[in-house]
Design a protein around this motif. Structure first.
Motif, PDB file in Angstrom:
ATOM      1  N   ALA A 358       0.826  -1.213   0.000  1.00 24.24           N
ATOM      2  CA  ALA A 358       0.000   0.000   0.000  1.00 24.24           C
ATOM      3  C   ALA A 358       0.858   1.260   0.000  1.00 24.24           C
ATOM      4  CB  ALA A 358      -0.920   0.002   1.222  1.00 24.24           C
ATOM      5  N   ASP A 359       0.445   2.216  -0.805  1.00 23.41           N
ATOM      6  CA  ASP A 359       1.099   3.531  -0.872  1.00 23.41           C
ATOM      7  C   ASP A 359      -0.009   4.526  -1.179  1.00 23.41           C
ATOM      8  OD1 ASP A 359       2.564   5.847  -1.477  1.00 23.41           O
ATOM      9  OD2 ASP A 359       4.247   4.670  -2.271  1.00 23.41           O
ATOM     10  N   VAL A 360      -0.400   5.303  -0.193  1.00 18.68           N
ATOM     11  CA  VAL A 360      -1.580   6.154  -0.341  1.00 18.68           C
ATOM     12  C   VAL A 360      -1.259   7.602   0.018  1.00 18.68           C
ATOM     13  CG1 VAL A 360      -3.325   4.371  -0.001  1.00 18.68           C
ATOM     14  CG2 VAL A 360      -2.313   5.483   1.986  1.00 18.68           C
ATOM     15  N   THR A 361      -2.014   8.500  -0.589  1.00 20.48           N
ATOM     16  CA  THR A 361      -1.877   9.926  -0.324  1.00 20.48           C
ATOM     17  C   THR A 361      -3.264  10.523  -0.173  1.00 20.48           C
ATOM     18  OG1 THR A 361       0.175  10.062  -1.606  1.00 20.48           O
ATOM     19  CG2 THR A 361      -0.974  12.128  -1.161  1.00 20.48           C
ATOM     20  N   LEU A 362      -3.430  11.359   0.841  1.00 20.09           N
ATOM     21  CA  LEU A 362      -4.697  12.055   1.058  1.00 20.09           C
ATOM     22  C   LEU A 362      -4.397  13.406   1.678  1.00 20.09           C
ATOM     23  CD1 LEU A 362      -7.858  11.821   0.995  1.00 20.09           C
ATOM     24  CD2 LEU A 362      -7.698  11.072   3.378  1.00 20.09           C
ATOM     25  N   ALA A 363      -4.951  14.458   1.095  1.00 23.21           N
ATOM     26  CA  ALA A 363      -4.794  15.820   1.620  1.00 23.21           C
ATOM     27  C   ALA A 363      -3.332  16.183   1.844  1.00 23.21           C
ATOM     28  CB  ALA A 363      -5.581  15.987   2.913  1.00 23.21           C
ATOM     29  N   GLY A 364      -2.468  15.689   0.963  1.00 24.77           N
ATOM     30  CA  GLY A 364      -1.051  16.015   1.051  1.00 24.77           C
ATOM     31  C   GLY A 364      -0.254  15.115   1.965  1.00 24.77           C
ATOM     32  N   GLN A 365      -0.919  14.216   2.717  1.00 23.79           N
ATOM     33  CA  GLN A 365      -0.216  13.290   3.606  1.00 23.79           C
ATOM     34  C   GLN A 365      -0.050  11.948   2.906  1.00 23.79           C
ATOM     35  OE1 GLN A 365       1.026  13.958   6.604  1.00 23.79           O
ATOM     36  NE2 GLN A 365       0.931  12.178   7.943  1.00 23.79           N
ATOM     37  N   ARG A 366       1.199  11.517   2.795  1.00 23.73           N
ATOM     38  CA  ARG A 366       1.478  10.250   2.131  1.00 23.73           C
ATOM     39  C   ARG A 366       1.999   9.238   3.145  1.00 23.73           C
ATOM     40  NH1 ARG A 366       6.641   8.593  -1.280  1.00 23.73           N
ATOM     41  NH2 ARG A 366       5.990   6.514  -1.961  1.00 23.73           N
ATOM     42  N   GLY A 367       1.623   7.970   2.952  1.00 18.38           N
ATOM     43  CA  GLY A 367       2.147   6.903   3.785  1.00 18.38           C
ATOM     44  C   GLY A 367       2.245   5.629   2.991  1.00 18.38           C
ATOM     45  N   HIS A 368       3.161   4.747   3.400  1.00 22.08           N
ATOM     46  CA  HIS A 368       3.283   3.461   2.730  1.00 22.08           C
ATOM     47  C   HIS A 368       3.523   2.379   3.773  1.00 22.08           C
ATOM     48  CE1 HIS A 368       7.569   4.552   3.145  1.00 22.08           C
ATOM     49  NE2 HIS A 368       7.799   3.249   3.114  1.00 22.08           N
ATOM     50  N   MET A 369       3.097   1.184   3.445  1.00 24.47           N
ATOM     51  CA  MET A 369       3.241   0.055   4.349  1.00 24.47           C
ATOM     52  C   MET A 369       4.592  -0.619   4.117  1.00 24.47           C
ATOM     53  SD  MET A 369       1.885  -1.571   6.846  1.00 24.47           S
ATOM     54  CE  MET A 369       0.224  -0.861   6.806  1.00 24.47           C
TER      55      MET A 369
END
Length: 426
Positions: A358-369
């Motif tokens: 998973a690699d997701v971005t929302l409202a400028g915040q990105r995170g990856h597993m």
């Protein structure tokens, strides 16, 4: 020719025609059942407010996915359905809730507001998934931050979307080490695995980063059972502490800081969760410039995307008491939707393998597993309490008139820590 033979020939012709016929439009096809998500959390008892806050966040995230048509699968889109199960703050109740959720058809479980409960759920899910492959369950954890859960006790079926306690302590220490006036600190926490880990890591990092700082108090208290923290506040005052480090959450934090304020303590609080659930209002002016909190995101992150995200949440939940939004819970649901779509099914193993990427971005915040241990990697921020309207404090907390100004941003690459996990995969 026997009549039953004629009937069988007729039936075979109809079946052949059906195979050649075009598929019905999705609008005419029968709606697919929703994908059930089971939230197992304290919805009653001393930590009910934390469970309700989680429910609001996850509900908002689920609504966002459903508003864009749900999760897209080869057989047609499916909606997400969030069901809540009350653990009453007890591990046995949480395990009963897990069984009930599975009986109701849920194969994705969400929990976070207790590392002890999370550990019990991981054990139960590991055993279930080995014993009953047809009813395998995934566990998505948004707040249980005992480091052991993605280290020695890591599980293929468990994914953590919050920074673990050692990562949060490291972020706080980046602020504390610059406070040269701080010479004496008091460590206090809830007496269970998470609270113990916060104090243990705080001692370790203080010894390395600030050996000049004296630890003048180091104690644990029963979780969720202390109604009057004035004896603890008295000890903090008597110790001469200039700062308190605590991982307390919920009422255990609110009552602690309120008692300290009433006792006249004017030192700093270095906290994991001092930015909401009544804590700022309980501290009042005494917390200005003194209460520090670490989080994955804060409302006063000063970007247009962040501001729009926060305003949307407040529009959906306008009551001041409902003002506690977690970016990581939004990213959790987005990552789950992404994983199901990539897997092309709701098969538990397939979704887990997709979630590892998973690699997701929302409202400028990105995170990856991180696949090695299923620990989500994202930036962290540290904020300090101030009056609403002060520079960098556009938004307050829960209508209190106090908000948190971001004073340090730690990129994901610097927040990341090594893992001792030895993942066993199916």
């Amino acid at each position: 020719m026997p009549s039953n033979f004629i009937w069988r020939r007729h039936a075979l012709k109809l079946a052949a025609l059906a195979l050649c016929a075009p598929a019905l439009p999705a609008t005419l096809a029968q709606s697919a059942p929703p994908i059930r998500l089971a939230l197992i959390e304290s919805m009653s008892g001393p930590f009910a407010n934390t469970g309700e806050a989680v429910f609001r966040n996850l509900l908002w995230a689920v609504e966002r996915v459903n508003a864009r048509g749900g999760v897209k699968l080869p057989g047609g889109a499916r909606m997400l359905q969030l069901d809540r199960y009350d653990s009453k703050g007890q591990n046995e109740e949480a395990l009963s809730a897990l069984r009930a959720a599975m009986d109701d058809g849920a194969r994705i479980v969400l929990q976070g507001n207790s590392s002890a409960t999370a550990a019990a759920l991981i054990d139960a899910i590991d055993k279930n998934n080995e014993r009953d492959p047809a009813r395998r369950v995934l566990f998505l954890n948004y707040s249980a931050v005992d480091p052991v859960l993605t280290n020695e006790r890591c599980s293929f079926w468990h994914f953590r979307f919050d920074a673990h306690a050692d990562m949060r302590v490291t972020a706080l220490m980046q602020v504390l080490q610059d406070d040269k006036a701080l010479q004496r600190v008091y460590l206090i926490g809830q007496d269970y695995s998470f609270g113990q880990s916060v104090l243990r890591e705080s001692r370790r990092q203080l010894a390395g980063l600030r050996p000049d700082v004296q630890i003048v108090g180091d104690e644990l208290h029963p979780m969720g059972r202390v109604k009057d923290f004035s004896p603890y506040a008295t000890k903090i005052m008597a110790s001469g502490a200039q700062g308190v480090i605590t991982g307390n959450w919920g009422n255990d934090l609110t009552l602690l800081v309120k008692a300290a304020r009433e006792a006249g303590f004017n030192g700093s609080f270095y906290t994991f969760y001092g930015n909401a659930l009544g804590a700022p209002a309980a501290i009042g002016d005494a917390g200005i410039g003194r209460v520090v909190a670490v989080a994955d995101w804060l409302p006063n992150v000063q970007t247009p995307q962040s501001e729009a995200f926060y305003r949307d949440f407040r529009t959906r939940f306008p009551k001041p008491s409902d003002d506690y939004v977690h970016m990581r819970m939004q990213l959790l649901v987005e990552a789950l939707a992404q994983a199901i779509e990539r897997a092309g099914s709701v098969d538990t193993v397939a979704v887990a393998r997709a979630l590892e990427k998973a690699d997701v971005t929302l409202a400028g915040q990105r995170g990856h597993m991180r696949a090695a241990d299923h620990q989500f990697q994202q930036q962290l921020v540290v904020g300090v309490m101030d009056r609403q309207g002060a520079p960098g404090v556009k938004f307050d907390v829960e209508g209190s008139g106090y908000g948190f100004r971001v004073i340090k941003t730690i990129p994901a690459s610097r927040a990341e820590m090594p893992t001792s996990c030895k993942m066993q995969r199916p």
